[in-house]
Design an enzyme around this catalytic site. Structure first.
Site, PDB file in Angstrom:
ATOM      1  N   GLY A 284     -11.733   6.456  -6.253  1.00  0.00           N
ATOM      2  CA  GLY A 284     -12.025   5.030  -6.282  1.00  0.00           C
ATOM      3  C   GLY A 284     -11.132   4.267  -5.321  1.00  0.00           C
ATOM      4  CB  SER A 285      -9.883   0.811  -5.483  1.00  0.00           C
ATOM      5  OG  SER A 285     -11.161   0.231  -5.684  1.00  0.00           O
ATOM      6  CB  THR A 286      -6.101   5.107  -5.532  1.00  0.00           C
ATOM      7  OG1 THR A 286      -7.028   6.141  -5.894  1.00  0.00           O
ATOM      8  CG2 THR A 286      -5.653   4.367  -6.785  1.00  0.00           C
ATOM      9  CB  SER A 340      -9.429  -3.568  -5.423  1.00  0.00           C
ATOM     10  OG  SER A 340      -9.767  -2.201  -5.397  1.00  0.00           O
TER      11      SER A 340
END
Length: 572
Positions: A284-286, A340
């Protein structure tokens, strides 16, 4: 007289037969029967090697070998009428089923069979105190884990056969186990060892120990923190990794739920593995920091580059959107990371080719295992661009349709914290010989992934994530500058092959002090069911808890520098 003479002749004939047979046995065939008698008395026993210890970085034992006893039986000398008494007395002491003990001590034609291995000396003394004919003990060793569940997913355990069956105990079994010896001993008809009898021995070769990079106190804190969060959120599992980005050393690696390696059979086998390296998930956003690095180095994007970001955007036949509804915003690229935004990340990714994006993902370690030394590590999934569909590049840009393990993701943030130089994660500091001499492991490989300037700019941008306008203000630590990134990725539902009903992976990865990173902490929770499922809510507080403890125990002071002003909105 005639009858007497006949009788004497018969007796003489019989005696001559006995004499002839005696001569045959004692001269002609003596060697054969001597050999048979020796075979009947000789028994082979294993001389177990002392298994090497596993310690933390400071020499505190995580797995150690202690003295124990093997309990054996000689069924040949055990009288049938004594068997039930032996079973009734020994079964409770050894914790064995009575039927199993009865089967062993009733084994026909056997002079030596094991009843139990790894019996503590105090229990073995209780057995010998019973003074049963045909029951004896031999010295050996057993594996002990003095910290119970601590680092169990890393250390693993040794099974009842004496083989490493999980964790490093399995992966490094050959080195830890050494080589068993063997001995032939003579057993008397009463089942006793004949001290001056035949005795052939091949001595065992002790195993080498392992010294890990883990720190016991930090490991304990990380494990308790993630256990508490898994319980509170009712997540399927959770993990925490603490790394030194300059050396690649893993200072803590904890997951929950766990197990006690001293009593591993009491826990489901599903808990024996290490999800940190064995479970692949969509970051995901990481994962957006990799897209950011590629766009900044190859696409001309700067932290203050402006993007007009709507809530959703159509590309080909698919519509992509942000995690929560919002009006169209004018964000800087720093703002895209801080908030994000999936849509903003897509817009930035369109300034580079999909081949460039793939190249950077590979450079940061996606698609290949870390080879940290733990068994069954997954490489995750990253297909080459020629296998991507027309729209795959967009979800890949914001961390979906690609999978990693938690250690790979922690390594990404260690690379950013280390000025763009990736240091291969290291768990094993070295080996320990029988004489306690330490041999350091080869230094980990290093390679530059992005420029130091790009790494510094991304670090500054990631400080915006922990501001009030970012997604993780709960990650802030008083007195320290903190940088990081949240992740809230959908999990594929195996029942439909879609994201509907699959739950979420909530994560946070960051480092501190942000302007002089010395520690990286990665937190991942799979499918939290109670409360929020957002990384900034469920994972960031664990980061704060563990990072605060790590900074204090490592005696890392605040830098005292002023955080940069992060421009989130283009109108500012």
């Amino acid at each position: 007289m005639k009858r007497l003479n006949v009788g004497l002749l018969v007796v003489a004939f019989v005696l001559s037969l006995f004499a002839g047979r005696l001569v045959q046995l004692q001269t002609i065939e003596s060697g054969k029967y001597t050999e048979l008698a020796m075979e009947q008395r000789l028994q082979d026993i294993v001389l177990p090697a002392v298994r090497g210890d596993i310690t933390d970085a400071q020499g505190n034992p995580l797995a150690m070998t202690v003295e124990a006893r093997a309990i054996f039986a000689d069924p040949y000398v055990i009288k049938p009428e004594k068997r039930q008494a032996i079973v009734a007395a020994i079964s409770p002491i050894l914790g064995l089923p009575p039927a199993e003990v009865m089967r062993v001590i009733s084994k026909p034609g056997s002079r030596f069979v094991y009843l139990a291995h790894g019996v503590p000396p105090d229990k073995a003394r209780l057995v010998t105190a019973l003074k049963f004919l045909g029951i004896g003990t031999l010295p050996e060793y057993r594996r002990d884990y003095p910290n119970d569940t601590l680092a169990a997913d890393v250390v693993g355990f040794v099974n009842r056969a004496g083989d490493g069956a999980a964790g490093l105990e399995s992966a490094m079994n050959a080195q830890l186990a050494g080589r068993n010896g063997a001995q032939k001993i003579e057993i008397s008809p009463e089942g006793q060892h004949i001290p001056m009898g035949e005795d052939q021995k091949r001595p065992p070769v002790p195993g080498r120990g392992l010294r890990l990079t883990l720190l016991r106190d930090l490991q304990y804190k990380a494990q308790r923190a993630i256990e508490a969060r898994v319980r509170a959120s009712q997540a399927r599992n959770g993990s925490v990794i603490v790394m030194d980005p300059r050396t690649g050393q893993i200072l803590a690696m904890a997951s929950a739920p766990g197990f006690d390696p001293n009593n591993y059979a009491r826990s489901p086998s599903s808990t024996w593995g290490n999800p940190i390296v064995q479970e692949a998930f969509e970051p995901g956003s990481t994962g957006k920091v990799i897209t950011a690095a590629a766009a900044m180095e190859q696409g001309g994007v700067r932290p203050d580059t402006e993007f007009v970001v709507p809530y959703s955007i159509r590309r080909s036949d698919r519509v992509f959107h942000d995690s929560s509804r919002h009006p169209t915003e004018r964000l800087t690229f720093a703002g895209v990371l801080a908030k994000s935004s999936n849509v903003g990340t897509i817009l930035a990714s369109e300034r580079i080719t999909q081949d460039t994006l793939y190249r950077y993902l590979r450079a940061f370690g996606f698609g290949e295992p870390t080879r940290v030394g733990l068994p069954a590590e997954t490489a995750g999934q990253l297909s080459p661009p020629y296998k991507w569909s027309g729209t795959d590049r967009y979800p890949i840009a914001f961390g979906q349709t690609v999978s990693v393990n938690a250690l790979q993701m922690a390594s990404v943030y260690s690379t950013l914290a280390n000025g763009g130089v990736r240091v291969t994660p290291q768990l094993i500091a070295g080996t320990i010989g029988e004489d306690k001499s330490f041999t350091a492991a080869p230094p980990p490989q290093q390679r530059r992934v992005i420029s130091a300037d790009t790494a510094r700019e991304i670090r500054d941008m990631l400080e915006g994530v922990t501001t009030a306008d970012g997604t993780a203000p709960k990650a802030r630590i008083n007195g320290y500058r903190v940088a990081g990134k949240t992740g809230t990725a959908e999990i594929v539902n195996p029942e439909c092959g879609c994201y509907t009903g699959g739950g979420y992976t909530a994560s946070f990865a960051g480092f501190a002090p942000a302007d002089d990173p010395q520690l990286v902490v990665q937190v991942v929770l799979q499918a939290p069911k109670r409360g929020s499922h957002y990384g900034g809510d469920v994972a960031a507080p664990v980061f704060k808890d563990v990072m605060s403890f790590a900074l204090q125990t490592r005696k890392i002071p605040p830098t005292g520098s002023k955080a940069p002003t992060i421009k989130i909105y283009a109108r500012d």
